[in-house]
Design a protein around this motif. Structure first.
Motif, PDB file in Angstrom:
ATOM      1  N   ASP A  18     -12.391  70.518   1.610  1.00 35.21           N
ATOM      2  CA  ASP A  18     -13.757  70.550   2.136  1.00 35.21           C
ATOM      3  C   ASP A  18     -13.984  71.884   2.835  1.00 35.21           C
ATOM      4  OD1 ASP A  18     -16.315  69.724   2.668  1.00 35.21           O
ATOM      5  OD2 ASP A  18     -15.773  68.150   4.088  1.00 35.21           O
ATOM      6  N   ILE A  19     -15.244  72.283   2.914  1.00 38.90           N
ATOM      7  CA  ILE A  19     -15.595  73.573   3.503  1.00 38.90           C
ATOM      8  C   ILE A  19     -15.427  73.550   5.019  1.00 38.90           C
ATOM      9  CG2 ILE A  19     -17.518  75.183   3.908  1.00 38.90           C
ATOM     10  CD1 ILE A  19     -17.723  73.260   0.789  1.00 38.90           C
ATOM     11  N   VAL A  20     -15.554  72.387   5.651  1.00 39.61           N
ATOM     12  CA  VAL A  20     -15.472  72.302   7.111  1.00 39.61           C
ATOM     13  C   VAL A  20     -14.099  71.815   7.581  1.00 39.61           C
ATOM     14  CG1 VAL A  20     -17.954  72.024   7.443  1.00 39.61           C
ATOM     15  CG2 VAL A  20     -16.531  69.994   7.072  1.00 39.61           C
ATOM     16  N   CYS A  21     -13.101  71.964   6.734  1.00 39.03           N
ATOM     17  CA  CYS A  21     -11.729  71.557   7.051  1.00 39.03           C
ATOM     18  C   CYS A  21     -10.901  72.802   7.373  1.00 39.03           C
ATOM     19  CB  CYS A  21     -11.128  70.807   5.856  1.00 39.03           C
ATOM     20  SG  CYS A  21      -9.335  70.688   5.868  1.00 39.03           S
ATOM     21  N   GLY A  61     -26.004  67.901  11.261  1.00 33.70           N
ATOM     22  CA  GLY A  61     -24.633  67.948  11.731  1.00 33.70           C
ATOM     23  C   GLY A  61     -24.427  67.286  13.080  1.00 33.70           C
ATOM     24  N   GLU A  62     -23.228  67.472  13.636  1.00 32.89           N
ATOM     25  CA  GLU A  62     -22.879  66.921  14.942  1.00 32.89           C
ATOM     26  C   GLU A  62     -22.115  67.959  15.737  1.00 32.89           C
ATOM     27  OE1 GLU A  62     -20.522  63.430  14.369  1.00 32.89           O
ATOM     28  OE2 GLU A  62     -22.194  62.220  13.609  1.00 32.89           O
ATOM     29  N   ASP A  63     -22.206  67.861  17.037  1.00 31.27           N
ATOM     30  CA  ASP A  63     -21.391  68.707  17.908  1.00 31.27           C
ATOM     31  C   ASP A  63     -19.925  68.513  17.546  1.00 31.27           C
ATOM     32  OD1 ASP A  63     -21.175  70.222  20.704  1.00 31.27           O
ATOM     33  OD2 ASP A  63     -19.665  68.625  20.634  1.00 31.27           O
ATOM     34  N   ILE A  64     -19.200  69.613  17.318  1.00 30.09           N
ATOM     35  CA  ILE A  64     -17.844  69.511  16.785  1.00 30.09           C
ATOM     36  C   ILE A  64     -16.898  68.825  17.769  1.00 30.09           C
ATOM     37  CG2 ILE A  64     -17.206  71.839  17.562  1.00 30.09           C
ATOM     38  CD1 ILE A  64     -16.010  70.107  14.332  1.00 30.09           C
ATOM     39  N   GLY A 100     -15.127  80.302  19.393  1.00 28.82           N
ATOM     40  CA  GLY A 100     -16.351  79.661  19.843  1.00 28.82           C
ATOM     41  C   GLY A 100     -17.467  79.623  18.825  1.00 28.82           C
ATOM     42  N   ALA A 101     -17.219  80.122  17.616  1.00 24.59           N
ATOM     43  CA  ALA A 101     -18.285  80.178  16.613  1.00 24.59           C
ATOM     44  C   ALA A 101     -18.600  78.798  16.045  1.00 24.59           C
ATOM     45  CB  ALA A 101     -17.889  81.129  15.478  1.00 24.59           C
ATOM     46  N   ARG A 102     -17.571  77.981  15.865  1.00 19.45           N
ATOM     47  CA  ARG A 102     -17.745  76.688  15.206  1.00 19.45           C
ATOM     48  C   ARG A 102     -18.105  75.633  16.246  1.00 19.45           C
ATOM     49  NH1 ARG A 102     -13.710  72.637  12.729  1.00 19.45           N
ATOM     50  NH2 ARG A 102     -12.235  73.643  14.132  1.00 19.45           N
ATOM     51  N   LYS A 103     -19.404  75.477  16.496  1.00 21.14           N
ATOM     52  CA  LYS A 103     -19.868  74.536  17.511  1.00 21.14           C
ATOM     53  C   LYS A 103     -20.297  73.192  16.926  1.00 21.14           C
ATOM     54  CE  LYS A 103     -21.405  78.201  20.611  1.00 21.14           C
ATOM     55  NZ  LYS A 103     -20.247  78.063  21.501  1.00 21.14           N
ATOM     56  N   ARG A 104     -20.590  73.173  15.620  1.00 24.11           N
ATOM     57  CA  ARG A 104     -21.041  71.941  14.973  1.00 24.11           C
ATOM     58  C   ARG A 104     -20.324  71.779  13.641  1.00 24.11           C
ATOM     59  NH1 ARG A 104     -25.303  69.816  17.485  1.00 24.11           N
ATOM     60  NH2 ARG A 104     -25.955  68.483  15.773  1.00 24.11           N
ATOM     61  N   THR A 105     -20.287  70.543  13.163  1.00 26.33           N
ATOM     62  CA  THR A 105     -19.811  70.286  11.812  1.00 26.33           C
ATOM     63  C   THR A 105     -20.988  69.776  10.997  1.00 26.33           C
ATOM     64  OG1 THR A 105     -18.107  69.196  10.469  1.00 26.33           O
ATOM     65  CG2 THR A 105     -19.075  67.891  12.272  1.00 26.33           C
ATOM     66  N   TYR A 106     -20.965  70.026   9.687  1.00 24.55           N
ATOM     67  CA  TYR A 106     -22.157  69.803   8.866  1.00 24.55           C
ATOM     68  C   TYR A 106     -21.842  69.006   7.601  1.00 24.55           C
ATOM     69  CZ  TYR A 106     -24.075  73.534  11.785  1.00 24.55           C
ATOM     70  OH  TYR A 106     -24.490  74.290  12.847  1.00 24.55           O
ATOM     71  N   ALA A 136     -18.131  81.926   6.238  1.00 24.20           N
ATOM     72  CA  ALA A 136     -19.439  81.697   6.867  1.00 24.20           C
ATOM     73  C   ALA A 136     -19.334  80.616   7.937  1.00 24.20           C
ATOM     74  CB  ALA A 136     -20.463  81.302   5.811  1.00 24.20           C
ATOM     75  N   TYR A 137     -18.584  79.555   7.639  1.00 24.02           N
ATOM     76  CA  TYR A 137     -18.481  78.454   8.595  1.00 24.02           C
ATOM     77  C   TYR A 137     -17.484  78.753   9.714  1.00 24.02           C
ATOM     78  CZ  TYR A 137     -17.709  73.894  10.658  1.00 24.02           C
ATOM     79  OH  TYR A 137     -17.582  72.870  11.565  1.00 24.02           O
ATOM     80  N   PHE A 138     -16.253  79.102   9.340  1.00 24.37           N
ATOM     81  CA  PHE A 138     -15.202  79.204  10.354  1.00 24.37           C
ATOM     82  C   PHE A 138     -15.221  80.522  11.119  1.00 24.37           C
ATOM     83  CE2 PHE A 138     -13.257  75.865   7.689  1.00 24.37           C
ATOM     84  CZ  PHE A 138     -13.085  74.921   8.674  1.00 24.37           C
ATOM     85  N   THR A 139     -15.568  81.612  10.460  1.00 25.41           N
ATOM     86  CA  THR A 139     -15.573  82.904  11.140  1.00 25.41           C
ATOM     87  C   THR A 139     -16.891  83.145  11.865  1.00 25.41           C
ATOM     88  OG1 THR A 139     -14.098  83.770   9.417  1.00 25.41           O
ATOM     89  CG2 THR A 139     -15.180  85.379  10.857  1.00 25.41           C
ATOM     90  N   ASP A 140     -17.998  82.780  11.198  1.00 25.59           N
ATOM     91  CA  ASP A 140     -19.322  83.104  11.731  1.00 25.59           C
ATOM     92  C   ASP A 140     -20.061  81.906  12.323  1.00 25.59           C
ATOM     93  OD1 ASP A 140     -18.864  85.695  10.782  1.00 25.59           O
ATOM     94  OD2 ASP A 140     -19.725  85.228   8.822  1.00 25.59           O
ATOM     95  N   GLY A 141     -19.556  80.685  12.095  1.00 27.97           N
ATOM     96  CA  GLY A 141     -20.182  79.495  12.671  1.00 27.97           C
ATOM     97  C   GLY A 141     -21.529  79.151  12.064  1.00 27.97           C
ATOM     98  N   ARG A 142     -21.739  79.477  10.785  1.00 29.24           N
ATOM     99  CA  ARG A 142     -23.041  79.254  10.170  1.00 29.24           C
ATOM    100  C   ARG A 142     -23.174  77.813   9.661  1.00 29.24           C
ATOM    101  NH1 ARG A 142     -24.456  84.159   6.207  1.00 29.24           N
ATOM    102  NH2 ARG A 142     -26.572  83.414   6.618  1.00 29.24           N
ATOM    103  N   ASN A 143     -24.412  77.391   9.477  1.00 23.24           N
ATOM    104  CA  ASN A 143     -24.731  76.034   9.028  1.00 23.24           C
ATOM    105  C   ASN A 143     -24.650  75.986   7.502  1.00 23.24           C
ATOM    106  OD1 ASN A 143     -25.854  73.596   8.278  1.00 23.24           O
ATOM    107  ND2 ASN A 143     -27.643  73.758   9.591  1.00 23.24           N
ATOM    108  N   VAL A 144     -23.552  75.434   6.981  1.00 20.84           N
ATOM    109  CA  VAL A 144     -23.332  75.436   5.534  1.00 20.84           C
ATOM    110  C   VAL A 144     -24.021  74.272   4.836  1.00 20.84           C
ATOM    111  CG1 VAL A 144     -21.201  76.792   5.546  1.00 20.84           C
ATOM    112  CG2 VAL A 144     -21.093  74.305   5.930  1.00 20.84           C
ATOM    113  N   SER A 145     -24.905  73.570   5.548  1.00 19.49           N
ATOM    114  CA  SER A 145     -25.759  72.581   4.889  1.00 19.49           C
ATOM    115  C   SER A 145     -27.182  73.102   4.726  1.00 19.49           C
ATOM    116  CB  SER A 145     -25.783  71.263   5.680  1.00 19.49           C
ATOM    117  OG  SER A 145     -26.478  71.431   6.901  1.00 19.49           O
ATOM    118  N   ASP A 146     -27.518  74.170   5.432  1.00 14.48           N
ATOM    119  CA  ASP A 146     -28.861  74.734   5.396  1.00 14.48           C
ATOM    120  C   ASP A 146     -29.082  75.509   4.096  1.00 14.48           C
ATOM    121  OD1 ASP A 146     -31.412  75.663   6.818  1.00 14.48           O
ATOM    122  OD2 ASP A 146     -30.420  77.571   6.338  1.00 14.48           O
TER     123      ASP A 146
END
Length: 226
Positions: A18-21, A61-64, A100-106, A136-146
């Motif tokens: 998974d992308i958020v793993c 998403g949700e707060d990680i 601190g980039a990854r604040k939410r999971t999507y 994009a997700y782990f390094t930059d904390g971006r919303n990969v569902s958007d």
């Protein structure tokens, strides 16, 4: 007269993830470094297969921290310890987990649809998109569902943006992704990463480079090639 060198053994690798793993990012980096070590002996075709850690996750998403505490029953101290271990393993392998980039999971279903499509677009396209999504997700904390974010990510890996817009505006490849996910669940995959070599040898988890290297050599030398 020197005897001719043996051609490299071709192995099929299905990388179920998974992308958020975070351990999937670690496992992929370790696997790729292991493949570099066996270059000339082994040639691999990597197919990225879908697995959703949280298929019911809403788009926003949700707060990680809240999510991990609720799902795994971890204390704040345990979460901090896990994050430190993940960051350290990533650093060892050259993968950057943004502090601190990854604040939410999507929700990652649409990202998996795009990965399925990228796998049909030619050699290297799927791997390039997978790397871009993980960064994009782990390094930059971006919303990969958007959808706008996904479109922006795809543009960085030389895939046609117009086609992405068509896919995201439809249900295209939804059935394919669900079928693939169900097939792996039926075959006992319940955690990721799951690295399946030649559709029969399973290596579970974000293993060290040496573990992947040893397995690749053993399978190649066993004559169990494609």
């Amino acid at each position: 007269m020197n005897s001719p060198a043996h051609p490299p053994v071709l192995l099929r690798i299905d990388f179920v993830s998974d992308i958020v793993c975070p351990w999937c990012a670690i496992g992929l980096a370790a696997l790729e470094q292991a493949l570099e070590r066996v270059d000339g002996e082994v040639r691999a075709e990597i197919h990225f297969q879908p697995f959703e850690l949280n298929p019911q996750m809403p788009a926003e998403g949700e707060d990680i921290t809240e999510h991990l505490q609720k799902k795994y029953g971890l204390s704040e101290a345990q979460l901090v310890e896990n994050q430190e271990r993940i960051h350290a393993r990533g650093a060892e392998l050259g993968f950057t987990f943004g502090m601190g980039a990854r604040k939410r999971t999507y929700n990652t279903f649409d990202a998996h649809r795009l990965l399925h499509w990228a796998g049909l677009e030619g050699e290297g396209k799927q791997a390039a998109l997978k790397h871009a999504l993980l960064a994009a997700y782990f390094t930059d904390g971006r919303n990969v569902s958007d959808h706008a974010t996904l479109l922006d990510i795809v543009r960085t890996v030389d895939l046609p943006a117009e086609r992405v817009q068509q896919i995201l505006a439809s249900d295209e490849f939804s059935a394919d992704v669900r079928e693939d996910e169900e097939r792996y669940r039926r075959n006992g995959i319940s955690a990721v990463p799951a690295v399946i070599i030649n559709q029969r040898h399973l290596i579970s988890g974000g293993q060290p480079v040496e573990v992947f290297e040893r397995a690749l050599r053993q399978i190649a030398q066993s004559g169990d090639a494609r």
